[in-house]
Write a protein that holds these residues in place. Sequence first.
Motif, short mmCIF file in Angstrom:
data_model
loop_
_atom_site.label_atom_id
_atom_site.label_comp_id
_atom_site.label_asym_id
_atom_site.label_seq_id
_atom_site.Cartn_x
_atom_site.Cartn_y
_atom_site.Cartn_z
N THR A 86 0.84 -1.21 0.00
CA THR A 86 0.00 0.00 0.00
C THR A 86 0.87 1.26 0.00
OG1 THR A 86 -0.28 -0.46 2.34
CG2 THR A 86 -2.19 -0.78 0.94
N SER A 87 2.04 1.19 0.59
CA SER A 87 2.94 2.34 0.52
C SER A 87 3.37 2.57 -0.92
CB SER A 87 4.18 2.11 1.39
OG SER A 87 3.81 1.86 2.71
N ASN A 88 3.72 1.49 -1.61
CA ASN A 88 4.05 1.59 -3.03
C ASN A 88 2.90 2.22 -3.80
OD1 ASN A 88 5.65 -1.69 -3.22
ND2 ASN A 88 6.39 0.25 -2.41
N LEU A 89 1.72 1.70 -3.54
CA LEU A 89 0.53 2.14 -4.27
C LEU A 89 0.33 3.63 -4.13
CD1 LEU A 89 -2.07 1.28 -5.80
CD2 LEU A 89 -3.19 1.14 -3.59
N GLY A 90 0.39 4.13 -2.89
CA GLY A 90 0.17 5.56 -2.66
C GLY A 90 1.17 6.40 -3.43
N TYR A 91 2.42 5.97 -3.39
CA TYR A 91 3.45 6.78 -4.04
C TYR A 91 3.28 6.79 -5.55
CZ TYR A 91 7.80 8.05 -6.18
OH TYR A 91 8.71 8.63 -7.00
N VAL A 92 3.16 5.60 -6.16
CA VAL A 92 3.10 5.59 -7.63
C VAL A 92 1.86 6.33 -8.10
CG1 VAL A 92 4.52 3.56 -7.97
CG2 VAL A 92 2.06 3.29 -7.71
N GLU A 93 0.77 6.22 -7.37
CA GLU A 93 -0.44 6.93 -7.79
C GLU A 93 -0.27 8.44 -7.67
OE1 GLU A 93 -4.05 3.77 -7.41
OE2 GLU A 93 -3.87 5.31 -5.87
N ALA A 94 0.45 8.85 -6.64
CA ALA A 94 0.69 10.29 -6.50
C ALA A 94 1.47 10.82 -7.68
CB ALA A 94 1.43 10.57 -5.19
N VAL A 95 2.51 10.07 -8.08
CA VAL A 95 3.31 10.53 -9.22
C VAL A 95 2.49 10.49 -10.50
CG1 VAL A 95 5.43 10.16 -10.52
CG2 VAL A 95 5.39 9.73 -8.07
N GLU A 96 1.69 9.42 -10.64
CA GLU A 96 0.84 9.33 -11.83
C GLU A 96 -0.13 10.49 -11.90
OE1 GLU A 96 -0.70 5.50 -11.05
OE2 GLU A 96 1.14 4.52 -11.72
N LYS A 97 -0.64 10.90 -10.74
CA LYS A 97 -1.57 12.02 -10.68
C LYS A 97 -0.86 13.28 -11.16
CE LYS A 97 -4.80 13.68 -7.11
NZ LYS A 97 -5.07 13.47 -5.68
N LEU A 98 0.40 13.42 -10.71
CA LEU A 98 1.17 14.60 -11.09
C LEU A 98 1.46 14.60 -12.59
CD1 LEU A 98 2.26 16.82 -9.25
CD2 LEU A 98 4.43 15.63 -9.17
N MET A 99 1.74 13.42 -13.12
CA MET A 99 2.10 13.33 -14.53
C MET A 99 0.88 13.12 -15.42
SD MET A 99 5.35 10.78 -14.22
CE MET A 99 5.73 10.76 -15.95
N GLN A 100 -0.27 12.86 -14.81
CA GLN A 100 -1.50 12.55 -15.53
C GLN A 100 -1.29 11.42 -16.52
OE1 GLN A 100 -2.85 16.47 -16.77
NE2 GLN A 100 -3.89 16.60 -14.80
#
Lengths: 379, 332, 176
Positions: A86-100
Amino acid sequence: MTKVIDAPRRIGQAFDTDELVLNMGPQHPSTHGVLRVVLRLDGERVVDADCVIGYIHRGVEKLCENRDWTQIVLLTDRMDYVAAATSNLGYVEAVEKLMQVEVPRRARYIRTILAELQRIASHCLWLGTHAMDIGAMTVLLYSFREREFVLDLFEEYCGARLTYNSMRVGGLPLDIPTGWDKRVLAFCDVMETKLDEYEELLTNNRIWLGRTRDIGVISGEDATALGLCGPPLRGSGVSRDVRKDEPNAAYEEFEFDIPLGTRGDTYDRYLIRLEEFKQSIRILRQAVEGLPEGPVMGKVPRLIKPPAGETYHPVESPKGELGYFIVSDGRSTNPYRFRVRPPSFCNLQALNRLCKGHLVADVVALIGTIDIVLGEVDR
Amino acid sequence: MLDTFVIPLLQIAVLVNAVLVAVTFLVLMERKVMGWAQARLGPMRVGPYGILQAIVDPIKLILKEDITPAKADKWVFTLAPIMSLVPALVVFSVIPFGPDPLYYVADINVGLLFIISVTSIGVYGIILGGWSSNSKYPLLASLRASAQLISYEIAVVMTLVSVVLTAGTLNMIGIVEAQREAGLWFAFIQPVACVLVFIGGLAETNRLPFDLPEAETELTGGFHTEYSGMRWALFFLAEYANIIVISAIVALMFFGGWMRPFPNVEALSFLDLVPPWVWYCGKIFFFLYIFVWIRATFPRYRYDQLMALGWKVFIPIAIGNLVLTGIAKVVL
Amino acid sequence: MDAFVFYLLATLILGLGIMVITARNAVHSVLFLVLNFLLVAILYVTLSAQFVAVIQVLVYAGGIVVLYLFVVMLVSLKKAPELRSDSRRVGRTGLLLAGVVLAELIAIVWFTSASSGAPPAQAAADFPPRLASDAMLNTERLGWVLYTEYLIPFEVASMLLLVAMIGAIVLAKKNL
């Protein structure tokens, strides 16, 4: 024994009683790592409980600011090391959100499966240690037996059993091995029967009820005001779950309930986590059965360099709302600012409030009910 | 000379050694049974199925460094484990393992009271061990211990009095014989007393769910936090010896001691082929197993709940049982 | 043999008694007190009063002194405030008290031996309760004596204990 200056003295009290200052931890079997709680005791009753943290502070946030965006995934494993996925998930999703970035549906499904498996593993660990703190030793070994199944599944998927490094910005590094989905379903069936075993040992046990009912009661308003999240917040009857409120991964496609407590005591929080086991199994079944075909990696550039900007992205980790606040300057290949909102840390601040007026024996039950991982508190 | 010194001394030597060996194997049995209850194997490495673990563990403990904390009260710190072990061993002197004088060291007419009073001395080991360590967790634990042991002792003694009323004697052999005359184990005549004594025994030996003086997850080991090596082992010898004592008392007072089942039924006399001490040890073993079983099952009480249980539940029930027994004794 | 054991025990008991009052540490005092009580119990055994011996161990060594210890441990953690502000005055009061007690003891010994009509020990030996016979065991005989001859003192003593217990609860509980 320390003389506490200006100790509150009740009128009419004949004896001059001192308070005993007891250092619980950092070496203590039930502070779940290296938490230190400075207890001020009146007899065995807790007058005040001060948390001292930082014994395994490794500067993860600062380290992240000096790694490139892919390397950071590995560091997020080391925060909540019993729930790395879940820590991985939160981070990669945050970056994906930033990069759209658009993440393929299959990748989002597999992420959900990993996150829910992780929730089961983490709750198994919580249940075992919580019961152990209250003296029920057998539950620990039972729940670790089931956690072992989850770890085996993770090992099969990514080769690691604790720190998975299992996600990438834009998708997943690997597709699932053949037959893995069947084994997840088989695990769901096993887990369901094992849950009854836990319940039989604890739920209606008089001693367990005595030790958890009306211990550490916190009202919904107080819990919200203290910034609690996850099961401790839902135990007080506040319906807040990131999976429902701000769906990430593939959660909006599944049906599941958010269990809520009524009394806000330790027993309610226990029941809620047990119910979350069942809901996780429900999500797992839906996700595995509806697993779409397709790629597991979206279109992302070789060198990840998000545009300038900032974002906050929460996910529901087993312990509560895990949020990543990331600032990118758009020029360098590492984040300009990296900040984590760890659920353990935010929930831990309720400890003083929960402990007051209870006995020493309850302190360990309350540390257990908050479900902290010191790696995440200190980072 | 032979009768007054040599034979009793031999008996004592055999008994003490038997108890100590039994204790080491009890520890092994506990680890094995708990292992099986918890979906694991228990010790498996030393000897076949880990049987030699019982011998290796004491050797390890003897060889370990024996630390006395700098700020401890040295004399009391050394004395405490001894004070805790000696009463536990002395008690065995009045427990008859059979009807024959060969099977017991002493037969005194206040046997039961002797057992109670000697075990009550054992609490000093725990209290002083906690106090002399000069450390906070052991101190808290020893305060808990003194309160707990006293409260449960009252309940247990009151319950035993009702058994004594039923048997009409304080003599241990007399109590067994009374059960033969009654034709029934006292467990059936005094079921409440039986349960109370067993639960009280759990509390007096600091076993789960009453193991507050050594609550590992709260007080980091309780009164023996500062102990290491053989001194620590002495505390545990005492604890496990006390478990055997309680099992022995329950087996003797409520389950007919060394007698075979249905001692008055002639048809079953082939059971007499088994020597009485084997019957008795078998019964003791059964209760030891229950001790372990309970430990594998229950969570731990909280201190105030424990005291409330002792004073508000056990003592009233014990008094009620005593009064009922008295009335029954007069009426019948 | 008996005399030797008695004097040995008596010496040890007196010695331990002195240790109790001279020990620096209150917990050590209590420990000596326990030993003292155990030796007194042995003294009872030599007098063939096994029941009394066992009760001595059970009630005093096993019960009451544990409570002493409980209190001492709670209180003596801190250095006690300096009590001997005026050591000479305390000494004088002590001497006076000791003198009074000594005088009382001498008076008791004097008058009981003077009016040697029926010393208590003799009375107990002569005393034939209706059912108490020589065949009875020590414990039973004691029970008979307590509940027939000494019934009223026994009941008075138990009332006294009850009152003390209620009083202690009233004092300890601030709001009943």
